[in-house]
Each structure stands twice: as structure tokens, then as C-alpha cells.
Write a protein that holds these residues in place. Sequence first.
Motif, PDB file in Angstrom:
ATOM      1  N   PHE A  89       0.844  -1.204   0.000  1.00  0.00           N
ATOM      2  CA  PHE A  89       0.000   0.000   0.000  1.00  0.00           C
ATOM      3  C   PHE A  89       0.873   1.246   0.000  1.00  0.00           C
ATOM      4  O   PHE A  89       1.831   1.340   0.770  1.00  0.00           O
ATOM      5  N   PRO A 115       0.354   5.492   0.248  1.00  0.00           N
ATOM      6  CA  PRO A 115      -0.577   6.624   0.364  1.00  0.00           C
ATOM      7  C   PRO A 115      -0.496   7.505  -0.892  1.00  0.00           C
ATOM      8  O   PRO A 115       0.588   7.657  -1.462  1.00  0.00           O
ATOM      9  N   SER A 116      -1.616   8.081  -1.304  1.00  0.00           N
ATOM     10  CA  SER A 116      -1.630   8.835  -2.569  1.00  0.00           C
ATOM     11  C   SER A 116      -0.746  10.078  -2.534  1.00  0.00           C
ATOM     12  O   SER A 116      -0.360  10.605  -3.567  1.00  0.00           O
ATOM     13  N   SER A 136      -1.466  -1.223  -4.078  1.00  0.00           N
ATOM     14  CA  SER A 136      -2.623  -0.315  -4.141  1.00  0.00           C
ATOM     15  C   SER A 136      -2.198   1.067  -3.687  1.00  0.00           C
ATOM     16  O   SER A 136      -1.425   1.208  -2.734  1.00  0.00           O
ATOM     17  N   THR A 176      -3.774   4.592  -2.179  1.00  0.00           N
ATOM     18  CA  THR A 176      -5.007   4.993  -1.483  1.00  0.00           C
ATOM     19  C   THR A 176      -5.759   6.069  -2.289  1.00  0.00           C
ATOM     20  O   THR A 176      -5.161   6.783  -3.089  1.00  0.00           O
ATOM     21  N   LYS A 177      -7.055   6.165  -2.015  1.00  0.00           N
ATOM     22  CA  LYS A 177      -7.846   7.250  -2.624  1.00  0.00           C
ATOM     23  C   LYS A 177      -7.627   8.537  -1.839  1.00  0.00           C
ATOM     24  O   LYS A 177      -7.556   9.614  -2.393  1.00  0.00           O
ATOM     25  N   ARG A 178      -7.527   8.406  -0.517  1.00  0.00           N
ATOM     26  CA  ARG A 178      -7.379   9.580   0.333  1.00  0.00           C
ATOM     27  C   ARG A 178      -5.907   9.935   0.517  1.00  0.00           C
ATOM     28  O   ARG A 178      -5.032   9.128   0.244  1.00  0.00           O
ATOM     29  N   ALA A 228      -5.342   8.723   4.556  1.00  0.00           N
ATOM     30  CA  ALA A 228      -4.721   7.629   3.795  1.00  0.00           C
ATOM     31  C   ALA A 228      -4.275   6.539   4.771  1.00  0.00           C
ATOM     32  O   ALA A 228      -4.423   5.342   4.489  1.00  0.00           O
ATOM     33  N   GLU A 237      -7.260   4.629   5.753  1.00  0.00           N
ATOM     34  CA  GLU A 237      -7.706   3.779   4.632  1.00  0.00           C
ATOM     35  C   GLU A 237      -6.865   2.499   4.524  1.00  0.00           C
ATOM     36  O   GLU A 237      -7.400   1.412   4.312  1.00  0.00           O
ATOM     37  N   ILE A 238      -5.548   2.631   4.698  1.00  0.00           N
ATOM     38  CA  ILE A 238      -4.666   1.449   4.644  1.00  0.00           C
ATOM     39  C   ILE A 238      -5.052   0.463   5.754  1.00  0.00           C
ATOM     40  O   ILE A 238      -5.189  -0.738   5.528  1.00  0.00           O
ATOM     41  N   LYS A 270      -8.223  -1.342   4.943  1.00  0.00           N
ATOM     42  CA  LYS A 270      -8.019  -2.386   3.928  1.00  0.00           C
ATOM     43  C   LYS A 270      -7.345  -3.613   4.534  1.00  0.00           C
ATOM     44  O   LYS A 270      -7.766  -4.738   4.273  1.00  0.00           O
TER      45      LYS A 270
END
Length: 268
Positions: free
Chosen positions: A227, A229-230, A246, A248-250, A255, A258-259, A262
Motif C-alpha cells: 500500500f 498513500p496517494s 494499491s 489509497t484514494k485519500r 490515507a 484507509e490502509i 483495507k
Amino acid sequence: MTILFASDLDRTLIYSKNSRGQEVSEEDFAAVEWIDEKPTAFMTHKGLQLFQQIASSISFVPVTTRTAEQYNRVIGLYHNVKKPKYAIVSNGAVILEDGKPLAEWSDKVIAQMQQNSTSIEHVLPQLDTYIKNKFVLKVLQAESWFVYLIIDEQAFSIEDFEKLSQIFYQQGFTLSHQGRKVYIMPTCINKSTALQFVAERIAATTVYAAGDSMLDFDMVLNADHGFIPSHGEAIHKGGHLPPNISITKRAGVLAGEEILKKVSDYLL
Ligand SMILES: [Mg+2]
């Protein structure tokens, strides 16, 4: 089956006031680190709760560029959960087992640094020309392991960074730009091989890994699932990221949440 979740801390799971973002209101933050009683690193309450569920169910291994002393300040992570048996600190130069450095690991790293001529005494003379440069405010050392620069972000351009990266890459270093800091990291000090050592030691069958910077990239890439972060420096690595990674979207502290969501969805 032994599942290991390895994660970078700063700007991946925990965030300073400057890096945490604007979207979360003050009451939704949980402090996890204090310096002189002042809170300095945060997660969301929800993120912290998810973290504690994960850390009490599987093997969590923090993998951080912080020194052991700096890592030991992040006490808020472990209020309701046992501190993990292993922690990888100083960017992989030191592996703590029950809080104590494993000499067999660090001795190997020291020997490699000598062999590659990448120890601090080799780096400092080469930095002389840059220290006089307008963007370098300070040159600091993380114990005896590596050097990092405190830079003037206004005066420091992407071109400056790329130029420095190229010069040092040829000599066996990986550079990472994180806010006001530029790390000049000997390539033999890395999170990925230290994590591999711990994963073998605990006979991990599945490895999840998360991290935001170039210093995390190989560890994230080599995991069964990674993962980023974006907001992370590592997403600019270029090319197409493989399907086990992946983004993240945030961004910011969300972020991190979000991780953790998931990972907990995979596991729990
Ligand atoms: Mg980080």
C-alpha cells in the motif's frame, strides 16, 4: 499461517500537524507521540482503533527511518496493545527484538557499509560542496548510520533533487525527499532486506507492507500486498505499478486510516 503487517510510521500510519491534512476536525485526532508533553504525531481515533485490532491479531512490525530512541516516543500506538516483538528502525540498519538491537544484523550492515564506502565518514567530505549551497540549512546524522539534510523547501527544486540523486546513486546511495528533509541513505541500509530477515525469523507466510517514500518502495514492492498513500513520494517512481500494489484514494492522515481499513478487511 503467520501473517505479517509491516508498515512505515511517519506519513504512512502517523502524521505531524503539517502532514496530516485539513479534512479532519481536531476532536477526531488521537495523539500518538509527545515531545516535552506536546503532541507531535497523530492518527484518527478510528485509525488507531483499527491499528490496535490488527496489532492484537497478527504480527505487526513497524519499519521506520526513525532511530530506536525516536521510535520509542511513539507510545500512543501501544496504549491498548502489546508492543510488537520486532521493530525495524534506522531505516533497516537496526532490528530490535524485544526492544534490544540484534548485533548479528547490525554488524552485517556495518561490514557492508565499509565494503561499499558508504559510511558517514565517506559521505561527509563529498557533501562539502553542497553544504555551501543555498538550499542546505543543516546536515544531521542519524546515530552512526546515515546523513540527512534539512533544506530550505522554497529554494530547493526538483532539478536540485534529481541532480543530487544521480550523483549519489552512482556511489551506492538512495535519496529520499520528505518535506524539509533529504535522506542520503546507503543502499545497503534498507527496509526491504531487514524485513525479509524478520519475515524469515518468524516464518511469515503472507506479508502486507505499507509506506509512502522512496525508502519504502522496495519493501512495498516485494510484499504480497503493498500500500502506498496517494501523497507518497513512492508513487512517482514512474512506470506502471504492479497489481500487488494499491494506492489509497485519500491523502494525509485519512490515507493512513484507509490502509488500516483495507488490511483489517483482508484479515479480520
Ligand atoms: Mg514515511
